[in-house]
Design an enzyme around this catalytic site. Structure first.
Site, mmCIF file in Angstrom:
data_model
loop_
_atom_site.group_PDB
_atom_site.id
_atom_site.type_symbol
_atom_site.label_atom_id
_atom_site.label_comp_id
_atom_site.label_asym_id
_atom_site.label_seq_id
_atom_site.Cartn_x
_atom_site.Cartn_y
_atom_site.Cartn_z
ATOM 1 N N SER A 72 1.084 -1.283 0.047
ATOM 2 C CA SER A 72 -0.039 0.039 -0.039
ATOM 3 C C SER A 72 0.905 1.263 -0.258
ATOM 4 C CB SER A 72 -0.945 0.026 1.253
ATOM 5 O OG SER A 72 -2.249 -0.606 0.964
ATOM 6 N N LYS A 94 0.515 3.244 -3.057
ATOM 7 C CA LYS A 94 -0.720 4.436 -2.951
ATOM 8 C C LYS A 94 -0.298 5.790 -2.971
ATOM 9 C CE LYS A 94 -3.967 0.845 -1.058
ATOM 10 N NZ LYS A 94 -4.466 0.517 0.302
ATOM 11 N N TYR A 115 -3.570 -2.263 -10.373
ATOM 12 C CA TYR A 115 -3.588 -2.144 -8.831
ATOM 13 C C TYR A 115 -2.409 -3.125 -8.156
ATOM 14 C CZ TYR A 115 -4.842 -2.243 -3.910
ATOM 15 O OH TYR A 115 -4.716 -2.066 -2.865
ATOM 16 N N TYR A 156 -4.876 3.397 8.392
ATOM 17 C CA TYR A 156 -6.119 2.987 8.425
ATOM 18 C C TYR A 156 -6.731 3.198 9.611
ATOM 19 C CZ TYR A 156 -3.793 0.690 4.518
ATOM 20 O OH TYR A 156 -3.036 0.612 3.213
ATOM 21 N N VAL A 165 1.146 -3.845 3.887
ATOM 22 C CA VAL A 165 0.981 -5.107 4.318
ATOM 23 C C VAL A 165 2.354 -6.020 4.232
ATOM 24 C CG1 VAL A 165 -1.366 -5.306 4.479
ATOM 25 C CG2 VAL A 165 -0.374 -6.252 2.559
HETATM 26 N N1 GLN Z 1 -2.156 -5.103 -2.051
HETATM 27 C C1 GLN Z 1 -2.734 -4.967 -0.959
HETATM 28 C C2 GLN Z 1 -4.319 -5.178 -0.633
HETATM 29 O O1 GLN Z 1 -4.838 -4.454 -1.750
HETATM 30 C C3 GLN Z 1 -2.262 -3.784 -0.262
HETATM 31 C C4 GLN Z 1 -2.826 -3.603 1.230
HETATM 32 C C5 GLN Z 1 -1.982 -2.929 2.148
HETATM 33 O O2 GLN Z 1 -0.948 -2.821 2.097
HETATM 34 N N2 GLN Z 1 -2.231 -2.512 3.343
HETATM 35 O O3 GLN Z 1 -4.683 -5.940 0.001
#
Ligand code: GLN
Length: 305
Positions: free
Chosen positions: A63, A66, A189, A241, A259
């Site tokens: 993530s 992003k 993505y 989050y 993650v």
């Molecule tokens: N690729 C992961 C997902 O979409 C990214 C989520 C994350 O890093 N929090 O679930």
């Protein structure tokens, strides 16, 4: 105490936390990463750099990607981004579907998965093809590391098991919020999430967020001061989050987690700090990573709160 010593002390003190987290198992290829990994890097706006342990080892940024997408979208289409995505914390898990349905397919912010998919959709409309390569090249230029690439195994593994993200993309499309076909959007993505970078790469790449949009490495302005400030604001409220409150309480810095166990934190006008440890807490943030950042701000008083 100098920053080299601070990082050494953190690397010593972090041991009890390393085994406490759990690697992200819903992306099968991430299950294999050893829980003992730990790296931390700091890039100062004046060019000084500090690093410890596995700071040069590439890991799955997930993530954290992003941020690249949002920076690219903001620099290419400006305030138009905010017509598609909100600026409020979600208070729900990063991959939650419930709120999205209640709120008619308008994602709360660009960092939950629904918001990131929506920002990516805007970027794909703007770039008209090769968007995943554009994101990778942006990461390469900002960190000045042209070895950076996707991990094909992580990409394929996530795409195959992306049941939730596939639902989110379909829900967005059913509300008419995205223009791309859900499967095409999801493919791009998963590619952006599979980028592999080290703590050092990430601290260099996101230094402009600490430096009013200017990259001291490139001697170039990559974002306006206002854009950098706005991204930091959303990192502060939504970058980790539904842990935003406890993270502000413990660390008090704008941050973005992934993650893969990475966290990028920004100290405006001072430095960019990155940390990596793959064991996650229940919200999907690096457990030892948060502890390390807490130790860092305690030792340096660099918290903005
Ligand atoms: N690729 C992961 C997902 O979409 C990214 C989520 C994350 O890093 N929090 O679930």
């Amino acid at each position: 105490m100098g920053l080299d010593e601070v990082l050494q002390e953190i690397a010593q003190g972090i041991h009890p936390y390393l085994a406490k987290g759990k690697v992200a198992s819903y992306i099968p290829a991430l299950r294999r990463v050893p829980l003992t990994k730990f790296g931390m890097a700091v890039c100062m706006v004046d060019g000084a750099e500090f690093a410890v342990r596995d700071a040069a080892e590439p890991f799955s940024i997930q993530s954290i990607s992003k941020l690249f997408t949002l920076m690219l979208a903001m620099s290419r289409i400006g305030d138009e981004v905010w017509r598609h995505v909100g600026k409020e914390p979600s208070g729900t898990a990063f991959n939650s579907l419930v709120q999205l349905e209640y709120e008619k397919g308008i994602p709360r912010n660009p960092f939950i998965n629904a918001g990131a998919l929506t920002v990516l959709d805007c970027l794909m409309a703007n770039t008209r093809g090769r968007t995943a390569e554009i994101i990778r090249d942006y990461a390469r230029v900002l960190s000045r590391n042209f070895q950076i690439d996707y991990d094909e195994k992580v990409y394929a593994s996530e795409l195959k098991a992306a049941y939730r993200n596939r639902s989110i993309a379909n829900l967005l499309r059913s509300h008419g919020r995205i223009g791309q076909e859900p499967e095409h959007l999801l493919d791009t993505y998963c590619r952006q999430c599979s980028l592999e970078m080290s703590c050092v790469d990430l601290a260099r790449a996101f230094l402009p967020l600490a430096s009013a949009g200017h990259s001291p490495l490139l001697h170039e302005t990559v974002l306006t001061e206002r854009q950098a400030r706005r991204i930091n604001a959303i990192m502060m409220t939504s970058g980790v989050y539904d842990s935003a409150g406890s993270f502000a309480f413990r660390v008090g810095l704008p941050a973005k987690s992934g993650v893969g166990g990475g966290i990028v934190a920004v100290v405006p006008r001072r430095c960019c700090i990155t940390v990596w440890s793959p064991g996650l807490d229940r919200a999907g943030n690096s457990l030892a990573g948060i502890a390390a950042l807490e130790m860092f701000v305690r030792a340096t008083k660099m918290s903005i709160l």
